[in-house]
Design a protein around this motif. Structure first.
Motif, PDB file in Angstrom:
ATOM      1  N   SER A  57      61.603  40.098  43.369  1.00 20.30           N
ATOM      2  CA  SER A  57      61.648  41.534  43.067  1.00 20.30           C
ATOM      3  C   SER A  57      62.063  41.682  42.016  1.00 20.30           C
ATOM      4  CB  SER A  57      62.477  42.280  43.995  1.00 20.30           C
ATOM      5  OG  SER A  57      63.401  41.892  44.483  1.00 20.30           O
ATOM      6  N   LEU A  61      57.930  38.782  40.294  1.00 23.40           N
ATOM      7  CA  LEU A  61      57.138  37.583  40.220  1.00 23.40           C
ATOM      8  C   LEU A  61      55.713  37.959  40.937  1.00 23.40           C
ATOM      9  CD1 LEU A  61      59.720  35.035  41.119  1.00 23.40           C
ATOM     10  CD2 LEU A  61      58.526  35.398  38.939  1.00 23.40           C
ATOM     11  N   MET A  62      54.738  37.330  40.626  1.00 21.15           N
ATOM     12  CA  MET A  62      53.239  37.636  41.399  1.00 21.15           C
ATOM     13  C   MET A  62      52.424  36.383  41.144  1.00 21.15           C
ATOM     14  SD  MET A  62      52.199  41.166  39.185  1.00 21.15           S
ATOM     15  CE  MET A  62      52.541  40.503  37.374  1.00 21.15           C
ATOM     16  N   TYR A  77      49.444  39.143  43.514  1.00 20.53           N
ATOM     17  CA  TYR A  77      50.109  39.319  44.920  1.00 20.53           C
ATOM     18  C   TYR A  77      51.504  39.121  44.755  1.00 20.53           C
ATOM     19  CZ  TYR A  77      50.365  39.475  49.733  1.00 20.53           C
ATOM     20  OH  TYR A  77      50.306  39.833  51.195  1.00 20.53           O
ATOM     21  N   PRO A  78      52.393  40.179  45.220  1.00 19.10           N
ATOM     22  CA  PRO A  78      53.738  40.198  44.907  1.00 19.10           C
ATOM     23  C   PRO A  78      54.398  39.113  45.840  1.00 19.10           C
ATOM     24  CG  PRO A  78      52.944  42.420  45.421  1.00 19.10           C
ATOM     25  CD  PRO A  78      51.976  41.471  45.867  1.00 19.10           C
ATOM     26  N   SER A  80      57.474  39.200  46.437  1.00 13.22           N
ATOM     27  CA  SER A  80      58.395  39.592  47.399  1.00 13.22           C
ATOM     28  C   SER A  80      57.628  39.845  48.680  1.00 13.22           C
ATOM     29  CB  SER A  80      58.995  40.901  46.856  1.00 13.22           C
ATOM     30  OG  SER A  80      58.003  41.703  46.456  1.00 13.22           O
ATOM     31  N   ASP A  81      56.505  40.176  48.903  1.00 22.50           N
ATOM     32  CA  ASP A  81      55.698  40.364  49.924  1.00 22.50           C
ATOM     33  C   ASP A  81      55.662  38.961  50.673  1.00 22.50           C
ATOM     34  OD1 ASP A  81      54.378  42.376  51.677  1.00 22.50           O
ATOM     35  OD2 ASP A  81      52.861  41.260  51.244  1.00 22.50           O
ATOM     36  N   LEU A  93      60.921  39.652  55.379  1.00 22.21           N
ATOM     37  CA  LEU A  93      60.299  40.517  55.910  1.00 22.21           C
ATOM     38  C   LEU A  93      59.930  40.189  57.661  1.00 22.21           C
ATOM     39  CD1 LEU A  93      57.114  41.336  53.601  1.00 22.21           C
ATOM     40  CD2 LEU A  93      58.863  42.895  54.444  1.00 22.21           C
ATOM     41  N   ARG A  95      57.478  38.660  58.613  1.00 28.36           N
ATOM     42  CA  ARG A  95      56.224  38.587  59.300  1.00 28.36           C
ATOM     43  C   ARG A  95      55.506  37.640  57.991  1.00 28.36           C
ATOM     44  NH1 ARG A  95      57.663  40.912  62.639  1.00 28.36           N
ATOM     45  NH2 ARG A  95      57.685  43.205  63.333  1.00 28.36           N
ATOM     46  N   ARG A  97      52.776  36.052  56.179  1.00 23.61           N
ATOM     47  CA  ARG A  97      51.600  36.712  55.844  1.00 23.61           C
ATOM     48  C   ARG A  97      50.370  35.458  55.997  1.00 23.61           C
ATOM     49  NH1 ARG A  97      53.135  41.055  56.418  1.00 23.61           N
ATOM     50  NH2 ARG A  97      54.086  42.392  54.506  1.00 23.61           N
TER      51      ARG A  97
ATOM     52  N   GLN B  49      60.633  46.146  45.850  1.00 27.52           N
ATOM     53  CA  GLN B  49      59.825  44.851  45.630  1.00 27.52           C
ATOM     54  C   GLN B  49      59.549  44.518  44.330  1.00 27.52           C
ATOM     55  OE1 GLN B  49      58.721  47.357  48.214  1.00 27.52           O
ATOM     56  NE2 GLN B  49      60.276  46.392  49.424  1.00 27.52           N
ATOM     57  N   PHE B  50      59.585  45.272  43.457  1.00 29.47           N
ATOM     58  CA  PHE B  50      58.938  45.290  42.185  1.00 29.47           C
ATOM     59  C   PHE B  50      59.798  46.156  41.042  1.00 29.47           C
ATOM     60  CE2 PHE B  50      55.240  43.641  40.327  1.00 29.47           C
ATOM     61  CZ  PHE B  50      54.600  42.998  41.345  1.00 29.47           C
TER      62      PHE B  50
END
Lengths: 132, 135
Positions: A57, A61-62, A77-78, A80-81, A93, A95, A97, B49-50
């Motif tokens: 975050s 980073l992507m 795509y982040p 952090s997700d 999270l 979860r 992905r 998150q960003f």
């Protein structure tokens, strides 16, 4: 409906390292050159293990992944997700992905970030885990 | 709860513009990759998150998301009307991705609405991640 169960045969982990004194410019895509191992594999899940506090975050980073035909599967795509539980840093999270990414071409894919990176020491900032 | 198995995703940045104000709307730009695409999930991200948007703008805070709603149009119909952006942020809803029933969102007729301005500021960005499959 109900609980989703996915079975993975393999996990391939890819570290992202920054070398001493290297300034990583935010505007430059960093291609996964030399990583051809996953070519043609179907990726079922991706998870991120951050190794610096808030790296995904804080650095923005992507991940951009392409298939063998050059089509973009994931665009910016982040990361952090993609953080899951049981990691040292970050906000898990809980979860995982799930993906169906066919014919992934890592050499034609890249990571990028929205903040410049510059460290006085060599750093491994994250590890990307591809489950397939 | 069932979660999407993602085939393709696209991150879209929406800038609030130079002026913020109650009931002010900001439309999405045309995104060629999402034209006629079948969308089955949407995420929204905050500064948690960003830290910075891909275009270099400050990202709206988690509190700021509570000032914003999003309306998605299908054709000319507003199929998703004033959905709270905070409800689309996985970090605020237990990590879940909100899912839609294979919608062909008309993004240029879709927009966010500023319901309040207490926690947002001019030139901040909202980041949307669309999960889609091509037509």
């Amino acid at each position: 409906m109900g609980k989703q169960v996915r079975v993975y045969d393999n996990t391939y982990s890819l570290p992202i390292d920054v070398t001493v004194g290297q300034i990583v410019n935010s505007s430059t895509p960093k291609y996964f050159t030399g990583y051809s191992y996953l070519r043609g594999k179907k990726i079922k899940a991706i998870s991120i293990m951050p190794l610096l506090v808030n790296a995904p975050s804080g650095l923005g980073l992507m991940l951009t992944l392409r298939d063998g035909k050059g089509n973009e599967l994931l665009y910016n795509y982040p990361m952090s997700d993609l953080i899951v539980s049981n990691v040292q840093f970050g906000s898990p999270l809980n979860r995982l992905r799930l993906f169906n990414l066919y014919d992934l071409d890592l050499e034609n894919s890249y990571w990028s970030q929205t903040q410049n990176i510059g460290y006085g020491a060599a750093q491994r900032i994250v590890i990307i885990n591809f489950h397939y | 709860m069932l979660q999407p198995i993602v085939e393709k995703s696209y991150l879209v940045e929406l800038n609030l513009g130079t002026v913020v104000g109650a009931q002010r709307q900001v439309n999405f730009q045309f995104i060629p990759q999402l034209k006629d695409a079948i969308i089955y999930g949407v995420e929204v991200f905050s500064i948690a998150q960003f830290s910075l948007s891909p275009n270099g703008a400050t990202v709206v805070s988690a509190l700021g998301l509570s000032d914003l709603t999003v309306t998605f149009a299908v054709g000319d119909d507003q199929d998703v009307f004033l959905q709270p952006c905070a409800d689309l942020n996985p970090a605020l809803v237990g990590g879940f991705i909100r899912m839609y029933n294979n919608k062909r969102f008309n993004l240029t007729k879709s927009f966010i609405t500023m319901q309040g301005v207490a926690n947002i500021a001019a030139n901040q960005a909202v980041l949307f991640n669309f999960f889609y499959r091509s037509k």
